[in-house]
Structure formats: C-alpha cells, structure tokens
Design a protein around this motif. Sequence first.
Motif, mmCIF file in Angstrom:
data_model
loop_
_atom_site.group_PDB
_atom_site.id
_atom_site.type_symbol
_atom_site.label_atom_id
_atom_site.label_comp_id
_atom_site.label_asym_id
_atom_site.label_seq_id
_atom_site.Cartn_x
_atom_site.Cartn_y
_atom_site.Cartn_z
ATOM 1 N N GLY A 54 -10.040 21.140 -68.899
ATOM 2 C CA GLY A 54 -9.986 22.452 -67.762
ATOM 3 C C GLY A 54 -9.288 23.230 -67.471
ATOM 4 O O GLY A 54 -8.802 23.544 -66.487
ATOM 5 N N LEU A 55 -7.980 23.022 -68.275
ATOM 6 C CA LEU A 55 -6.660 23.294 -67.688
ATOM 7 C C LEU A 55 -6.944 25.043 -67.438
ATOM 8 O O LEU A 55 -7.179 25.609 -68.327
ATOM 9 N N GLY A 56 -6.161 25.969 -66.909
ATOM 10 C CA GLY A 56 -6.330 27.197 -66.811
ATOM 11 C C GLY A 56 -4.954 27.919 -66.956
ATOM 12 O O GLY A 56 -3.986 27.212 -67.706
ATOM 13 N N GLN A 57 -4.666 28.821 -66.838
ATOM 14 C CA GLN A 57 -4.464 29.948 -66.961
ATOM 15 C C GLN A 57 -2.815 29.616 -65.993
ATOM 16 O O GLN A 57 -0.810 29.457 -67.014
ATOM 17 N N THR A 58 -2.513 28.828 -65.068
ATOM 18 C CA THR A 58 -1.298 28.565 -64.646
ATOM 19 C C THR A 58 -0.385 27.719 -65.462
ATOM 20 O O THR A 58 0.830 27.441 -66.046
ATOM 21 N N ALA A 59 -1.884 26.953 -65.746
ATOM 22 C CA ALA A 59 -0.752 25.941 -66.646
ATOM 23 C C ALA A 59 -0.158 26.269 -67.813
ATOM 24 O O ALA A 59 0.632 25.768 -67.844
ATOM 25 N N ALA A 60 -0.922 26.952 -68.973
ATOM 26 C CA ALA A 60 -0.670 28.119 -70.080
ATOM 27 C C ALA A 60 1.331 28.360 -69.662
ATOM 28 O O ALA A 60 2.005 28.464 -70.132
ATOM 29 N N LEU A 61 0.861 29.431 -68.209
ATOM 30 C CA LEU A 61 2.371 30.441 -67.782
ATOM 31 C C LEU A 61 3.679 28.806 -67.590
ATOM 32 O O LEU A 61 4.415 28.634 -67.999
ATOM 33 N N GLY A 62 3.252 27.885 -66.858
ATOM 34 C CA GLY A 62 3.739 26.936 -66.708
ATOM 35 C C GLY A 62 4.843 26.094 -67.832
ATOM 36 O O GLY A 62 5.289 25.196 -67.959
ATOM 37 N N SER A 63 3.261 25.624 -68.692
ATOM 38 C CA SER A 63 4.297 25.078 -69.906
ATOM 39 C C SER A 63 5.085 25.722 -70.965
ATOM 40 O O SER A 63 6.225 25.513 -71.365
ATOM 41 N N ILE A 64 4.938 27.313 -70.943
ATOM 42 C CA ILE A 64 5.955 27.812 -71.413
ATOM 43 C C ILE A 64 6.671 28.181 -70.879
ATOM 44 O O ILE A 64 8.346 28.571 -71.289
ATOM 45 N N ALA A 65 6.899 28.146 -69.600
ATOM 46 C CA ALA A 65 8.245 28.162 -68.322
ATOM 47 C C ALA A 65 8.652 26.910 -68.853
ATOM 48 O O ALA A 65 9.737 26.886 -69.106
ATOM 49 N N LEU A 66 8.141 26.399 -69.410
ATOM 50 C CA LEU A 66 8.891 24.646 -69.293
ATOM 51 C C LEU A 66 9.280 24.299 -70.891
ATOM 52 O O LEU A 66 10.355 23.675 -70.720
ATOM 53 N N VAL A 67 8.098 25.059 -71.733
ATOM 54 C CA VAL A 67 9.159 25.163 -73.245
ATOM 55 C C VAL A 67 10.441 25.636 -73.592
ATOM 56 O O VAL A 67 11.600 25.644 -73.762
ATOM 57 N N LEU A 68 10.445 27.062 -72.250
ATOM 58 C CA LEU A 68 11.706 28.200 -72.661
ATOM 59 C C LEU A 68 12.884 27.094 -72.172
ATOM 60 O O LEU A 68 13.709 27.636 -71.777
ATOM 61 N N GLY A 69 12.155 26.415 -70.416
ATOM 62 C CA GLY A 69 13.733 26.084 -69.638
ATOM 63 C C GLY A 69 14.224 25.183 -70.602
ATOM 64 O O GLY A 69 15.245 24.888 -70.578
ATOM 65 N N GLY A 70 13.650 24.367 -71.204
ATOM 66 C CA GLY A 70 13.726 23.146 -71.978
ATOM 67 C C GLY A 70 14.727 23.645 -73.393
ATOM 68 O O GLY A 70 15.958 23.017 -73.873
ATOM 69 N N ILE A 71 14.367 24.826 -73.951
ATOM 70 C CA ILE A 71 15.396 25.323 -74.643
ATOM 71 C C ILE A 71 16.528 25.681 -74.637
ATOM 72 O O ILE A 71 18.009 25.314 -74.883
ATOM 73 N N VAL A 72 16.268 26.570 -73.175
ATOM 74 C CA VAL A 72 18.606 26.753 -72.891
ATOM 75 C C VAL A 72 18.740 26.021 -72.718
ATOM 76 O O VAL A 72 19.619 25.899 -72.793
ATOM 77 N N SER A 73 18.415 24.956 -71.709
ATOM 78 C CA SER A 73 19.046 24.037 -71.015
ATOM 79 C C SER A 73 18.959 23.009 -72.185
ATOM 80 O O SER A 73 20.467 22.169 -72.841
ATOM 81 N N LEU A 74 18.815 22.976 -73.382
ATOM 82 C CA LEU A 74 19.313 22.309 -74.608
ATOM 83 C C LEU A 74 20.915 22.607 -75.491
ATOM 84 O O LEU A 74 21.066 21.547 -75.593
ATOM 85 N N GLY A 75 20.354 24.058 -75.444
ATOM 86 C CA GLY A 75 21.378 25.176 -76.140
ATOM 87 C C GLY A 75 22.904 24.919 -75.147
ATOM 88 O O GLY A 75 23.774 23.898 -75.772
ATOM 89 N N SER A 76 22.651 25.028 -73.823
ATOM 90 C CA SER A 76 23.027 24.813 -74.059
ATOM 91 C C SER A 76 24.558 23.657 -73.177
ATOM 92 O O SER A 76 25.227 23.256 -73.729
ATOM 93 N N ASN A 77 23.651 22.827 -73.168
ATOM 94 C CA ASN A 77 24.339 21.796 -72.880
ATOM 95 C C ASN A 77 24.843 20.582 -74.360
ATOM 96 O O ASN A 77 25.605 20.318 -74.341
ATOM 97 N N VAL A 78 23.947 20.885 -75.158
ATOM 98 C CA VAL A 78 24.810 21.125 -76.301
ATOM 99 C C VAL A 78 25.473 21.746 -77.146
ATOM 100 O O VAL A 78 26.319 21.042 -77.790
ATOM 101 N N SER A 79 25.601 22.870 -76.591
ATOM 102 C CA SER A 79 27.497 24.057 -76.663
ATOM 103 C C SER A 79 28.207 22.933 -75.485
ATOM 104 O O SER A 79 29.750 23.117 -76.602
ATOM 105 N N THR A 80 27.873 23.103 -74.428
ATOM 106 C CA THR A 80 28.587 21.785 -73.789
ATOM 107 C C THR A 80 29.478 20.737 -74.361
ATOM 108 O O THR A 80 30.568 19.899 -74.190
#
Length: 115
Positions: A54-80
């Motif tokens: 029974g997860l709602g729209q807030t959970a969907a937006l949060g999960s998208i933000a989590l995925v995108l934030g993880g991708i950005v963090s991953l790319g930055s740290n791999v480069s560093t």
Amino acid sequence: MIEDNPVDEISDIEDRIERLAEIAERCRKYILASKIAIGGGAALLLMTIFGLFGLGQTAALGSIALVLGGIVSLGSNVSTLRQTDEAITAAEARRAALIGSIDLRVVADAPLKLV
C-alpha cells in the motif's frame, strides 16, 4: 640553489600517499553506499508500481530520488577514486625515483654478539 634532502622529500611523499589512500578508502565506502541506495530505491519503486504494501506516490517519488541520488553519488565517487589512484601511482613513481637516486651503501654482515 639549495637542494632538498631526498630523505625528507621521500617522507613527504609517503605522507601524501597515506592521505590519498585514506581518500580512496572513503570513496570506496561511498561507492558501496551509492550502490545500496540505487538497489534500495529500485526495489522500493518496483514495490510502489506493483502496489505492494500500500505504498503511495510519496514513496514512488522518494524511490526515484534515491535512485537518481545514488547514480550521481556513484559517478562522482568513481571519478574521484580514479583520480586518486592516478595520484597515488604518480607519487609512488616519484618516491621510487628518489630512492633510486640516493647513493646507498651496502652494510657488511657483522657477527651477532649475544649478551
């Protein structure tokens, strides 16, 4: 022109290598956390899409933000991490060159004195 003592420069380089190794280790930890965030966000998004728990729209937006934030963090740290590894390699090469330039003497084996 006064030349620096190679031993002092070698010591400075070794300190720099230690600091760079700490940075590299920190990057590896952030890379792992980023991968966990991407996986967790993707799992949460799938649960939201399929209507599980029974997860709602807030959970969907949060999960998208989590995925995108993880991708950005991953790319930055791999480069560093790559840049840090290159700096470590260059510092180790410089240290090896300095050690090779020192006129080292062979110390003859002396008999051991037992006290």
